[in-house]
Design a protein around this motif. Structure first.
Motif, PDB file in Angstrom:
ATOM      1  N   THR A 103      14.746  -1.670 -29.490  1.00  0.00           N
ATOM      2  CA  THR A 103      13.511  -1.092 -30.021  1.00  0.00           C
ATOM      3  C   THR A 103      13.491   0.419 -29.840  1.00  0.00           C
ATOM      4  N   PRO A 205       5.733  -5.330 -29.297  1.00  0.00           N
ATOM      5  CA  PRO A 205       6.210  -4.065 -28.726  1.00  0.00           C
ATOM      6  C   PRO A 205       5.149  -2.973 -28.693  1.00  0.00           C
ATOM      7  N   SER A 206       4.253  -2.964 -29.683  1.00  0.00           N
ATOM      8  CA  SER A 206       3.229  -1.914 -29.743  1.00  0.00           C
ATOM      9  C   SER A 206       2.242  -2.001 -28.590  1.00  0.00           C
ATOM     10  N   LYS A 278       7.127  -1.564 -34.546  1.00  0.00           N
ATOM     11  CA  LYS A 278       6.831  -2.204 -33.260  1.00  0.00           C
ATOM     12  C   LYS A 278       5.917  -3.427 -33.386  1.00  0.00           C
ATOM     13  N   TRP A 281      10.042  -7.914 -31.639  1.00  0.00           N
ATOM     14  CA  TRP A 281      11.284  -7.695 -30.915  1.00  0.00           C
ATOM     15  C   TRP A 281      12.404  -8.392 -31.685  1.00  0.00           C
TER      16      TRP A 281
END
Length: 339
Positions: A103, A205-206, A278, A281
């Protein structure tokens, strides 16, 4: 008693009645690409194969949901599913260790390449509903958003609507069936991925609070609804839906060799766009791919049959006969086999 076989070497030379006659009978499929046989539509796709479609029933994409969902569930526990499930588990586990690094590094690459990670749209046909402005259509305002929206299902549904219209106008069972399959897989993937998301509760991810994101199994319904990015990363519903759609197109139109290369390439770009903005993943993808493929295979299997054109070919039985040949001044006995 001793028997002399004087002319045995000559037997190989006396198949004078051998002929290459092949009788084809009881052939159902004609040379045409589309033929109606006993209320079913046959499509000769070449390579000795024919696709057979019954007349699609109205709302079959809804009425077939329970049976297909049950068949998908039972397939998971069959012996032939062990290897695919093991591959999904191993690849997911391996990718978990490098999720954050992928990422981070891809985010840097995209930034340096000038690829905007933010989701941006241009709203069209806007109107006000109370104090809120609503847009009927949205167009992506950057390349990352364009690829991200490919996985949201609308392009597949739009193509499905086009196939449905074409099928109705031209009385094409294959087009109608493909449109129905797309609608059914869209529902199945929506329900299936939501079920797994609400069980695993993985952070996107964010909104990750730790490297790789935390897992909160079985979050409450209200918590999930109010803080969705904290729980909905695993697996990717976008990729599952897109993989299912590409597979359905490819299985129903196998003569179109470009469908899989282009479809899988676009799927890869969608995956990269979701890493860049994001939303997912990379370890969210193996299970999504597996779910999309399994769903599509089941829906297609129920909707049409594949038969081999050569399976309808019958050959006339051969006939064995005895011969006498005159070779170099000598009479030689022999045999012949005519087919």
């Amino acid at each position: 008693m001793k028997i002399r076989i004087q002319y045995l070497p000559l037997l190989l030379l006396v198949f004078t009645k051998l002929s290459a006659q092949t009788e084809i009978i009881d052939t159902v499929i004609t040379a045409k690409k589309r033929t109606m046989v006993n209320g079913e539509m046959h499509y000769n796709i070449g390579n000795g194969k024919t696709l057979v479609y019954p007349k699609p029933k109205s709302f079959s994409f809804i009425t077939n949901l329970p049976k297909d969902a049950g068949n998908i569930g039972s397939t998971v526990f069959k012996k032939e599913s062990v290897k695919p499930l093991a591959a999904i588990a191993v690849s997911t586990a391996a990718l978990l260790f490098i999720d954050q690094n992928i990422t981070d590094e891809f985010g840097k690459f995209a930034h340096n390449a000038g690829i905007d990670a933010d989701e941006k749209n241009v709203n069209l046909l806007k109107f006000k509903m109370g104090e809120k402005e609503v847009a009927l259509f949205r167009l992506p305002a950057n390349i990352n958003t364009a690829f991200y929206q490919l996985g949201q299902g609308f392009p597949s549904l739009a193509i499905g609507a086009g196939l449905y219209a074409y099928g109705k106008i031209h009385h094409d069972y294959r087009a109608l069936s493909t449109a129905s399959q797309l609608a059914e897989s869209f529902i199945l993937m929506g329900v299936g991925t939501q079920l797994v998301k609400r069980i695993t509760g993985r952070q996107s991810p964010s909104d990750a609070t730790n490297r790789g994101g935390n897992w909160h199994f079985f979050p409450s319904f209200s918590e999930y609804q109010n803080n969705t990015p904290l729980y909905d990363a695993f697996p990717s519903g976008h990729l599952a839906t897109l993989m299912s759609s590409v597979t359905i197109f490819a299985e129903n139109y196998p003569e179109k060799k470009w469908i899989r290369p282009i479809g899988y390439s676009l799927s890869g770009l969608v995956c990269l766009s979701m890493i860049n903005n994001k939303v997912h993943w990379v370890s969210d993808y193996p299970l999504a791919i597996g779910m999309g493929l399994l769903c599509a295979k089941q829906v297609v299997k129920r909707s049409r049959k594949v038969i081999s054109n050569t399976g309808n070919v019958k050959k006339k039985k051969g006939e064995l006969d005895y011969t006498l040949s005159y070779i170099n001044g000598t009479v030689a006995p022999g045999i012949s086999y005519t087919f």
